[in-house]
Design an enzyme around this catalytic site. Structure first.
Site, PDB file in Angstrom:
ATOM      1  N   HIS A  58       7.747  28.798 -60.348  1.00 37.48           N
ATOM      2  CA  HIS A  58       9.213  28.925 -60.434  1.00 37.48           C
ATOM      3  C   HIS A  58       9.575  30.360 -60.015  1.00 37.48           C
ATOM      4  CE1 HIS A  58      13.223  28.145 -61.657  1.00 37.48           C
ATOM      5  NE2 HIS A  58      13.111  28.074 -62.982  1.00 37.48           N
ATOM      6  N   HIS A 102      10.003  23.256 -51.957  1.00 34.47           N
ATOM      7  CA  HIS A 102      10.983  23.166 -53.038  1.00 34.47           C
ATOM      8  C   HIS A 102      11.115  21.712 -53.453  1.00 34.47           C
ATOM      9  CE1 HIS A 102      14.684  23.704 -55.309  1.00 34.47           C
ATOM     10  NE2 HIS A 102      14.333  24.979 -55.350  1.00 34.47           N
ATOM     11  N   ASP A 113      12.328  32.681 -52.693  1.00 30.81           N
ATOM     12  CA  ASP A 113      11.381  33.719 -53.100  1.00 30.81           C
ATOM     13  C   ASP A 113      10.581  34.306 -51.946  1.00 30.81           C
ATOM     14  OD1 ASP A 113      11.937  33.688 -55.844  1.00 30.81           O
ATOM     15  OD2 ASP A 113      10.807  31.837 -56.071  1.00 30.81           O
TER      16      ASP A 113
END
Ligand code: CMC
Length: 422
Positions: free
Chosen positions: A263, A302, A358
């Site tokens: 995450h 994702h 990210d």
């Protein structure tokens, strides 16, 4: 067009009404099986809607993210983080007077009770800052017992503003604690992001102003990270809230979930991965390793986006502005090559794996001089706005119940305790 789902077996049948593309899972119970009433088995809740929410919207195939109906691209271009936090928490964009009052209210809550220092101080200097943050936030409900009064809208709003105001102070103090630097108190003359950077980076200078391009890049990162519907950490927040918990206790669960490398911890893992790869020449070998099952390409893939994460696109552009000020991070070349090779490779194409939020954010944080351990902290601070908006929805939604999933039991039954004398 009204739809129903018809279920039938040799001796029974059931009609399930379909609404919002879902069936009420509890209606499945009308259908019996040899193992009991019919239920669904859904590890990771891949295909289960557990809440109704109006906070944010994602279309993963089209790569769309909206907060309260506003496309993320427009918010990143035009707004500030506190304006977006207002939007998330109150449902509408503020007018200038409302925004000024909101900024005043949030900034008034930046100070921490002095005892919170001791909570952070009691940990080792090299403890992970996410651990320090969890410890500090988990202590807050003991300072603000009114936060446990969930049926008071005033208490809920007051504590929401408190936490939003205090998160940057906690994050900055967690960072300075690891460096052995003195605590820097909030500066009333600075805005939310400016003050946060000041509390982290201030040394002995009278007044230091960061290059506005860097400050704006952090503001954009904060806007992009503020909310993302029912992700793992938000689900953790809602689960703890479902037992009628205050927002501090619920948020700690969110921070813990975010810490995980699958995450929010992925931004830290991306930087470590780029450093391990080291140079552009090593990228093909690394990608082959991932394809043969040696780890994952961090910052890629994702659960919801099966297209380029819209946030990654904005971050990539923000990174260019940052590097104009700081000089290019040499790891950028490795990241760009990794992206190029992966986006051209059948393994990643067939699984619809694209860069996520990210992938590039760590490069910006590193350019600001932050160590990788701080990257997920930089995610947690703005995500608090989304957690708080979702917490509010959870505790005020009359359809919500304490979270208590079913299980498929796979263990023994009815064993007899061994006779010690035998
Ligand atoms: N690198 C290589 N293969 C991958 C990756 C990756 N990053 N992500 C998924 N896959 C493969 C996976 O091995 C599987 O292949 P196969 O079908 O052959 O078994 C397939 O793609 C589907 O993967 P999954 O694990 O079932 O997908 P998921 O929806 O459960 O996981 C994810 C989503 C984000 C956890 C995963 O893509 C991942 O681990 N990515 C790396 C970690 C990361 O960047 N996380 C940040 C997510 S975005 C920010 C946030 O929400 O916090």
């Amino acid at each position: 067009m009204e739809q129903t789902l018809h279920l039938s077996s040799a001796d029974q049948s059931a009609e399930l009404a379909i609404s919002n593309g879902t069936i009420p899972a509890k209606d499945l119970r009308a259908f019996s099986t040899p193992d009991g009433p019919l239920a669904t088995y859904d590890p990771g809740l891949l295909n289960t809607a557990a809440v109704k929410s109006s906070v944010s919207f994602i279309d993963g195939d089209a790569g769309i993210l909206e907060y309260r109906g506003y496309p993320i691209e427009q918010l990143a271009e035009n707004s500030t983080f506190l304006e977006v936090a207002y939007l998330l928490l109150k449902g509408e964009l503020p007018n200038p007077a409302e925004l000024a009052e909101w900024e005043r209210d949030i900034n008034e809550h930046r100070l921490l009770h002095e005892n919170v220092k001791q909570v952070i101080d009691s940990l080792r200097y090299d403890a992970h800052p996410m651990g320090k943050m969890m410890a500090a936030v988990s202590s807050l409900h003991t300072f603000y017992p009114d936060s446990r009064v969930l049926d008071s809208p005033q208490a809920r709003t007051r504590n929401s503003m408190r936490l939003l105001g205090k998160m940057p102070t906690i994050a900055a103090w967690a960072y300075r604690h690891s460096l052995g630097r003195h605590w820097v108190y909030p500066d009333d003359d600075r805005g939310y992001v400016d003050n946060f950077l000041h509390m982290m980076f201030h040394q002995n200078e009278k007044r230091r102003q960061m290059d506005p391009r860097l400050e704006r890049a952090v503001e954009i990162l904060f806007i992009l990270h503020a909310e993302h519907e029912q992700n793992c950490s938000t689900t953790a927040v809602r689960t703890v809230a479902s037992a009628n918990n205050d927002l501090y206790t619920s948020t700690v669960a969110g921070i813990g979930a975010l810490y995980g490398p699958l995450h929010g911890g992925a931004n830290e893992a991306v930087l470590k991965m780029l450093r391990e790869i080291g140079s552009v020449d090593n990228v093909p070998e690394f990608v082959e390793g991932v394809k043969s099952g040696k780890g994952r390409l961090m910052g890629f893939g994702h659960r919801v986006y099966k297209n380029y994460d819209p946030r990654a696109r904005i971050i990539k552009a923000a990174a260019d502005d940052v590097f104009e000020v700081t000089g290019v991070n040499p790891l950028l070349a490795v990241a760009l090559e990794l992206e190029k090779i992966a986006l051209d490779d059948e393994y990643f194409i067939s699984r619809r794996l694209y860069p996520n939020v990210d992938f590039y954010s760590g490069l910006i944080y590193e350019a600001l001089g932050l160590p990788p351990e701080m990257f997920t902290v930089m995610f947690a601070v703005p995500r608090t706005a989304g957690w708080l908006a979702q917490w509010e929805e959870q505790v005020t939604d009359p359809e919500q119940k304490i979270v208590r999933p079913k299980q498929i039991y796979t263990g023994h039954r009815g064993l007899t305790y061994p006779d010690a004398s035998a």
